[in-house]
Design a protein around this motif. Structure first.
Motif, PDB file in Angstrom:
ATOM      1  N   VAL A 141       0.619  -1.250   0.112  1.00  0.00           N
ATOM      2  CA  VAL A 141       0.078   0.010  -0.594  1.00  0.00           C
ATOM      3  C   VAL A 141       0.621   1.501  -0.082  1.00  0.00           C
ATOM      4  O   VAL A 141       0.910   1.850  -0.615  1.00  0.00           O
ATOM      5  CB  VAL A 141      -0.685  -0.028   1.091  1.00  0.00           C
ATOM      6  N   PHE A 142       1.722   1.476   0.869  1.00  0.00           N
ATOM      7  CA  PHE A 142       2.847   2.475   1.047  1.00  0.00           C
ATOM      8  C   PHE A 142       3.390   2.613  -0.514  1.00  0.00           C
ATOM      9  O   PHE A 142       3.626   3.488  -1.069  1.00  0.00           O
ATOM     10  CB  PHE A 142       4.264   2.364   2.453  1.00  0.00           C
ATOM     11  N   LEU A 143       3.709   2.088  -1.368  1.00  0.00           N
ATOM     12  CA  LEU A 143       4.728   1.488  -2.223  1.00  0.00           C
ATOM     13  C   LEU A 143       3.836   1.880  -3.145  1.00  0.00           C
ATOM     14  O   LEU A 143       4.408   2.793  -4.416  1.00  0.00           O
ATOM     15  CB  LEU A 143       4.933   0.295  -2.482  1.00  0.00           C
ATOM     16  N   GLN A 144       2.484   1.044  -3.206  1.00  0.00           N
ATOM     17  CA  GLN A 144       1.745   1.772  -4.516  1.00  0.00           C
ATOM     18  C   GLN A 144       1.290   2.998  -4.351  1.00  0.00           C
ATOM     19  O   GLN A 144       1.105   4.134  -5.453  1.00  0.00           O
ATOM     20  CB  GLN A 144       0.019   0.999  -4.478  1.00  0.00           C
ATOM     21  N   HIS A 165      11.406  -0.684   2.923  1.00  0.00           N
ATOM     22  CA  HIS A 165      12.275   0.087   2.113  1.00  0.00           C
ATOM     23  C   HIS A 165      10.574   1.693   1.571  1.00  0.00           C
ATOM     24  O   HIS A 165      11.179   2.568   0.794  1.00  0.00           O
ATOM     25  CB  HIS A 165      12.042  -0.691   1.291  1.00  0.00           C
ATOM     26  N   CYS A 166       9.777   0.816   1.203  1.00  0.00           N
ATOM     27  CA  CYS A 166       8.371   1.104   0.815  1.00  0.00           C
ATOM     28  C   CYS A 166       7.796   2.390   1.970  1.00  0.00           C
ATOM     29  O   CYS A 166       7.298   3.273   1.332  1.00  0.00           O
ATOM     30  CB  CYS A 166       7.474  -0.054   0.569  1.00  0.00           C
ATOM     31  N   TYR A 167       7.930   1.821   2.583  1.00  0.00           N
ATOM     32  CA  TYR A 167       7.974   3.702   3.865  1.00  0.00           C
ATOM     33  C   TYR A 167       8.725   4.621   3.724  1.00  0.00           C
ATOM     34  O   TYR A 167       8.488   5.653   3.261  1.00  0.00           O
ATOM     35  CB  TYR A 167       8.341   3.459   5.017  1.00  0.00           C
ATOM     36  N   THR A 168      10.115   4.480   3.306  1.00  0.00           N
ATOM     37  CA  THR A 168      11.069   5.608   3.077  1.00  0.00           C
ATOM     38  C   THR A 168      10.524   6.119   1.511  1.00  0.00           C
ATOM     39  O   THR A 168      10.009   7.311   1.653  1.00  0.00           O
ATOM     40  CB  THR A 168      11.683   4.899   2.998  1.00  0.00           C
ATOM     41  N   ARG A 169       9.991   5.451   0.967  1.00  0.00           N
ATOM     42  CA  ARG A 169      10.151   5.364  -0.723  1.00  0.00           C
ATOM     43  C   ARG A 169       8.381   6.282   0.017  1.00  0.00           C
ATOM     44  O   ARG A 169       8.256   7.904  -0.979  1.00  0.00           O
ATOM     45  CB  ARG A 169       9.385   4.070  -1.005  1.00  0.00           C
ATOM     46  N   LEU A 170       7.436   5.883   0.529  1.00  0.00           N
ATOM     47  CA  LEU A 170       6.771   7.097   0.315  1.00  0.00           C
ATOM     48  C   LEU A 170       6.393   8.906   1.253  1.00  0.00           C
ATOM     49  O   LEU A 170       6.215   9.617   0.397  1.00  0.00           O
ATOM     50  CB  LEU A 170       5.201   6.254   1.461  1.00  0.00           C
ATOM     51  N   VAL A 171       7.285   8.347   2.027  1.00  0.00           N
ATOM     52  CA  VAL A 171       7.817   9.656   2.348  1.00  0.00           C
ATOM     53  C   VAL A 171       8.310  10.604   1.760  1.00  0.00           C
ATOM     54  O   VAL A 171       8.439  12.054   1.963  1.00  0.00           O
ATOM     55  CB  VAL A 171       7.697   9.962   4.233  1.00  0.00           C
ATOM     56  N   GLU A 172       9.546  10.494   0.829  1.00  0.00           N
ATOM     57  CA  GLU A 172       9.989  11.052  -0.231  1.00  0.00           C
ATOM     58  C   GLU A 172       8.907  11.879  -0.501  1.00  0.00           C
ATOM     59  O   GLU A 172       9.164  13.092  -1.811  1.00  0.00           O
ATOM     60  CB  GLU A 172      11.165  10.172  -0.601  1.00  0.00           C
ATOM     61  N   GLU A 173       7.990  11.282  -1.402  1.00  0.00           N
ATOM     62  CA  GLU A 173       7.025  11.634  -2.066  1.00  0.00           C
ATOM     63  C   GLU A 173       6.332  12.647  -1.558  1.00  0.00           C
ATOM     64  O   GLU A 173       6.026  13.519  -2.350  1.00  0.00           O
ATOM     65  CB  GLU A 173       6.095  10.241  -2.798  1.00  0.00           C
ATOM     66  N   PHE A 174       5.993  12.421  -0.449  1.00  0.00           N
ATOM     67  CA  PHE A 174       5.309  12.836   0.409  1.00  0.00           C
ATOM     68  C   PHE A 174       5.584  14.341   1.262  1.00  0.00           C
ATOM     69  O   PHE A 174       5.422  15.470   0.685  1.00  0.00           O
ATOM     70  CB  PHE A 174       4.716  12.211   1.836  1.00  0.00           C
ATOM     71  N   ASP A 175       7.486  14.179   0.878  1.00  0.00           N
ATOM     72  CA  ASP A 175       7.846  15.214   1.458  1.00  0.00           C
ATOM     73  C   ASP A 175       8.538  16.032   0.480  1.00  0.00           C
ATOM     74  O   ASP A 175       8.894  16.928   0.222  1.00  0.00           O
ATOM     75  CB  ASP A 175       8.620  14.848   2.352  1.00  0.00           C
ATOM     76  N   ALA A 176       8.464  15.756  -0.841  1.00  0.00           N
ATOM     77  CA  ALA A 176       8.374  16.411  -2.270  1.00  0.00           C
ATOM     78  C   ALA A 176       7.605  17.062  -3.071  1.00  0.00           C
ATOM     79  O   ALA A 176       7.982  17.640  -4.360  1.00  0.00           O
ATOM     80  CB  ALA A 176       9.371  14.727  -2.923  1.00  0.00           C
ATOM     81  N   HIS A 177       6.831  17.235  -2.166  1.00  0.00           N
ATOM     82  CA  HIS A 177       5.190  17.552  -2.499  1.00  0.00           C
ATOM     83  C   HIS A 177       4.331  18.666  -2.203  1.00  0.00           C
ATOM     84  O   HIS A 177       4.420  18.308  -1.287  1.00  0.00           O
ATOM     85  CB  HIS A 177       4.531  16.499  -3.716  1.00  0.00           C
ATOM     86  N   PRO A 178       4.114  19.106  -2.456  1.00  0.00           N
ATOM     87  CA  PRO A 178       3.218  20.234  -1.803  1.00  0.00           C
ATOM     88  C   PRO A 178       1.686  19.641  -1.798  1.00  0.00           C
ATOM     89  O   PRO A 178       1.215  18.242  -2.681  1.00  0.00           O
ATOM     90  CB  PRO A 178       2.803  21.711  -2.792  1.00  0.00           C
ATOM     91  N   THR A 179       1.269  19.943  -0.166  1.00  0.00           N
ATOM     92  CA  THR A 179      -0.015  18.388  -0.330  1.00  0.00           C
ATOM     93  C   THR A 179      -0.917  19.373  -1.261  1.00  0.00           C
ATOM     94  O   THR A 179      -2.309  18.204  -1.163  1.00  0.00           O
ATOM     95  CB  THR A 179      -0.728  18.596   1.464  1.00  0.00           C
ATOM     96  N   SER A 180      -0.941  19.826  -2.242  1.00  0.00           N
ATOM     97  CA  SER A 180      -1.983  20.488  -2.796  1.00  0.00           C
ATOM     98  C   SER A 180      -1.524  19.954  -4.514  1.00  0.00           C
ATOM     99  O   SER A 180      -2.431  19.608  -4.866  1.00  0.00           O
ATOM    100  CB  SER A 180      -2.466  22.357  -2.856  1.00  0.00           C
ATOM    101  N   ASP A 181      -1.095  19.285  -4.173  1.00  0.00           N
ATOM    102  CA  ASP A 181      -0.534  18.737  -5.986  1.00  0.00           C
ATOM    103  C   ASP A 181      -1.353  17.466  -6.429  1.00  0.00           C
ATOM    104  O   ASP A 181      -1.906  16.800  -5.133  1.00  0.00           O
ATOM    105  CB  ASP A 181       1.036  17.996  -5.664  1.00  0.00           C
ATOM    106  N   PRO A 182      -1.874  17.762  -7.376  1.00  0.00           N
ATOM    107  CA  PRO A 182      -2.189  16.658  -7.463  1.00  0.00           C
ATOM    108  C   PRO A 182      -2.052  14.892  -7.514  1.00  0.00           C
ATOM    109  O   PRO A 182      -1.200  14.590  -7.548  1.00  0.00           O
ATOM    110  CB  PRO A 182      -3.180  16.472  -9.362  1.00  0.00           C
ATOM    111  N   ALA A 183      -3.124  13.887  -6.841  1.00  0.00           N
ATOM    112  CA  ALA A 183      -3.107  12.891  -6.481  1.00  0.00           C
ATOM    113  C   ALA A 183      -4.403  11.628  -7.124  1.00  0.00           C
ATOM    114  O   ALA A 183      -5.000  12.289  -6.162  1.00  0.00           O
ATOM    115  CB  ALA A 183      -2.352  12.113  -5.703  1.00  0.00           C
TER     116      ALA A 183
END
Length: 244
Positions: A54-57, A88-106
């Motif tokens: 789920v984190f990785l997806q 590994h998957c959690y690291t990938r997740l929080v990297e994406e969270f912290d690289a994007h404004p929360t208003s970015d589309p997803a």
């Protein structure tokens, strides 16, 4: 981070996400072979692998702009032991969270909320629930959840997760009233879609009124019903079980 449209600031969701992940991670090794009471047929390893994917997806959804489908999940993740996979998957997740404004589309399943912020909130609750799952698998007492996160979690499971369910032609159309922590939720169980009204005036309807954490965990199917439950609330719990 930007101003949050939800009950908690985004900075607080991220703090709680890290805390819940750390607690979840500490429970991996003791529960790998233990059955998870809330997930029949699963042991701790099954739940950990599910949570990791789920984190990785969601990380890939944010990175690419769309939910991955073909060739998913990557075959390579199956070769990792549960604990390194989760990390590994959690690291990938929080990297994406912290690289994007929360208003970015997803991409999400809520048409009116297609943002990274949706997933920050959603996965904070997901991680907290699965931490509870592993505590129960380990036979430990559930460590109290953050009180503000619990109130927000009641709201989220009713306004976000319940909406994942399919229409129910057999729905009664009745209203289930829930009360906890000075708040209330009136859930109308219509056949096409259940709708929620927050903090409506008391109208004499029998309510499920209890401690917020007990209500939250009961809605998620992680604890017993809080006493005698009205028929409409029982119907709501059944409808939620099909949506979660």
């Amino acid at each position: 981070m930007q101003t949050s449209p939800y009950a908690l600031p985004f900075e607080r969701y991220r703090e709680l996400l890290d805390q819940e992940y750390a607690a979840l991670s500490d429970l991996v090794q003791p529960t790998l072979d233990r059955p998870v009471p809330a997930c029949p047929g699963w042991n701790g390893e099954d739940l950990v692998r599910h949570t990791a994917i789920v984190f990785l997806q969601k990380a890939e959804t944010i990175r690419t702009g769309t939910r991955p489908s073909h060739g998913w999940p990557p075959v390579s993740v199956g070769s990792l032991p549960p604990q390194p996979l989760l990390a590994h998957c959690y690291t990938r997740l929080v990297e994406e969270f912290d690289a994007h404004p929360t208003s970015d589309p997803a991409e999400t399943w809520v048409p009116e909320d297609q943002t990274v912020g949706f997933w920050v909130r959603r996965l904070t609750h997901e991680t907290a629930i699965h931490r509870v799952d592993l505590e129960q698998a380990a036979g430990r007492s559930v460590r109290p959840l953050d009180p503000a996160l619990v109130i927000d979690g009641i709201d989220e499971v009713l306004t976000v997760m319940l909406g994942r369910g399919r229409p129910d032609p057999a729905a009664s159309g009745d209203v289930a009233r829930l009360e906890a922590g000075g708040h209330s939720w009136d859930v109308r169980l219509s056949p096409q879609r259940a709708t929620v009204q927050r903090d409506a005036e008391v109208d004499g309807r029998t309510a499920v009124a209890c401690d917020p954490e007990q209500l939250f965990l009961w809605l998620w199917g992680r604890t017993a019903a809080p006493g005698v439950v009205p028929a409409a609330a029982t119907e709501l719990r059944s409808r939620l079980a099909r949506a979660l």
